[in-house]
Design an enzyme around this catalytic site. Sequence first.
Site, PDB file in Angstrom:
ATOM      1  N   SER A 177       0.764  96.171  40.896  1.00  0.00           N
ATOM      2  CA  SER A 177       0.088  97.000  41.892  1.00  0.00           C
ATOM      3  C   SER A 177       0.280  98.474  41.535  1.00  0.00           C
ATOM      4  O   SER A 177      -0.113  98.899  40.464  1.00  0.00           O
ATOM      5  CB  SER A 177       0.610  96.676  43.297  1.00  0.00           C
ATOM      6  OG  SER A 177      -0.105  97.389  44.281  1.00  0.00           O
ATOM      7  N   THR A 178       0.915  99.236  42.419  1.00  0.00           N
ATOM      8  CA  THR A 178       1.062 100.683  42.217  1.00  0.00           C
ATOM      9  C   THR A 178       1.720 100.997  40.879  1.00  0.00           C
ATOM     10  O   THR A 178       2.784 100.479  40.567  1.00  0.00           O
ATOM     11  CB  THR A 178       1.914 101.285  43.348  1.00  0.00           C
ATOM     12  OG1 THR A 178       1.369 100.894  44.601  1.00  0.00           O
ATOM     13  CG2 THR A 178       1.950 102.798  43.247  1.00  0.00           C
ATOM     14  N   HIS A 204      -3.816  94.963  41.918  1.00  0.00           N
ATOM     15  CA  HIS A 204      -4.379  95.415  43.187  1.00  0.00           C
ATOM     16  C   HIS A 204      -5.300  96.602  42.920  1.00  0.00           C
ATOM     17  O   HIS A 204      -4.841  97.665  42.497  1.00  0.00           O
ATOM     18  CB  HIS A 204      -3.271  95.826  44.154  1.00  0.00           C
ATOM     19  CG  HIS A 204      -2.362  94.704  44.534  1.00  0.00           C
ATOM     20  ND1 HIS A 204      -1.161  94.912  45.169  1.00  0.00           N
ATOM     21  CD2 HIS A 204      -2.472  93.354  44.399  1.00  0.00           C
ATOM     22  CE1 HIS A 204      -0.566  93.747  45.402  1.00  0.00           C
ATOM     23  NE2 HIS A 204      -1.349  92.785  44.932  1.00  0.00           N
ATOM     24  N   MET A 298       4.130  98.266  45.363  1.00  0.00           N
ATOM     25  CA  MET A 298       4.661  98.242  46.724  1.00  0.00           C
ATOM     26  C   MET A 298       4.552  96.826  47.280  1.00  0.00           C
ATOM     27  O   MET A 298       3.687  96.053  46.885  1.00  0.00           O
ATOM     28  CB  MET A 298       3.877  99.195  47.628  1.00  0.00           C
ATOM     29  CG  MET A 298       4.045 100.657  47.294  1.00  0.00           C
ATOM     30  SD  MET A 298       3.242 101.721  48.528  1.00  0.00           S
ATOM     31  CE  MET A 298       1.510 101.345  48.242  1.00  0.00           C
ATOM     32  N   ASP A 301       3.898  91.044  47.148  1.00  0.00           N
ATOM     33  CA  ASP A 301       2.943  90.096  46.611  1.00  0.00           C
ATOM     34  C   ASP A 301       3.434  89.540  45.271  1.00  0.00           C
ATOM     35  O   ASP A 301       3.858  90.286  44.390  1.00  0.00           O
ATOM     36  CB  ASP A 301       1.579  90.774  46.426  1.00  0.00           C
ATOM     37  CG  ASP A 301       0.488  89.794  46.026  1.00  0.00           C
ATOM     38  OD1 ASP A 301       0.640  88.584  46.297  1.00  0.00           O
ATOM     39  OD2 ASP A 301      -0.538  90.248  45.473  1.00  0.00           O
TER      40      ASP A 301
END
Length: 364
Positions: A177-178, A204, A298, A301
């Site tokens: 993600s991030t 993401h 973050m 998941d």
Amino acid sequence: MPDKVLVVDDSALMRRLLRQLLEEAGFDVDVARSGREGVERLLSGEPDVVTLDVNMPEMDGLNALALMMESRPTPVIMVSSLTSQGAQATLEALALGAVDYVTKPGGTISLNIEDVAAELVAKVKAARRARLRSRPLVRARRTASSPAERRPAREASRPVPARRVGHPAGVVVIGVSTGGPRTLEDILPELPGDFPWPVLVAQHMPAQFTAAFARRMDALCALQVIECEGPTPLQAGTVVIAQGGHDMVVNDRLGRLVAQAVPETPSQPWHPCVDVLVDSVMRHVAPQRIAGVLLTGMGFDGAASMARLHRAGGTTVAESADTAVVFGMPKELIDAQGATEVLPCTRVAAWLVQHVRQHTLQEA
């Protein structure tokens, strides 16, 4: 003392709206009207986080970002438009060192700013804790490091079951993600063109960005990198990026495994969802033939599904805190005792090459 945020945007309306939004969230906010002024305010005001518009006259966001990273490295969140050009510029910004991005609301900005309010505040808070990494941009296709540089994989503790005819020898599943786009540039270009297991990536990212991201990675990698638009066969030499606005699952079609884009799973807060992808792979591939990699991001998941994979006999890697931009998702996997290995992202590619080689030798 509240954290300081510098908002850099050439739109007076956007500056006012973002300032109001962030001040209501408890931040001390300063503003700049151009990229050049933003660099000056960065040096004089020493903010903790910067939000930076991509498209500005005189000095655009990319040039301003490059100067910021050179003069005073600071967590930066790009504010991007939902266009093909905006997506390309945002991906370039992430490669230059930006931590994350938010997309500008469409239509009447003053009416739609609430659509991104919670996301922006959450990302600013996360950026404050983010680890900045400095490295040159990747611009050429590369191959994996030499065997002498590779770290041996852990010996398998149980036999590997025979694979089904028509199925790949194994599958690599990556969740991120991030900070993901830049982190993946430390991994995917290091895999050789003859890497024998297909690689599935759940990053993401919104729908308008994943096609541009796949094209960018394809230009950097020896492997073919494609976005999962329709049913996509799982085959050697291929990296499949989950399509934004969807989840990605693996199904068996007439004895052949394919990746498919499906509607977002309502019960999951992040998309494309890592947990949905990993669980679908486990329904069709023996755990011992799956390598799961959970990288920066973050939230949590992917942690639950990869912990299940680990307990079932699969192999999992969690990115270590010393390279993770945001040590959220991999930490959750480690805390769940679901990580076979904990590695910096710069060692993941070599580990995967060695891990797959070991499986190939076991079956020879």
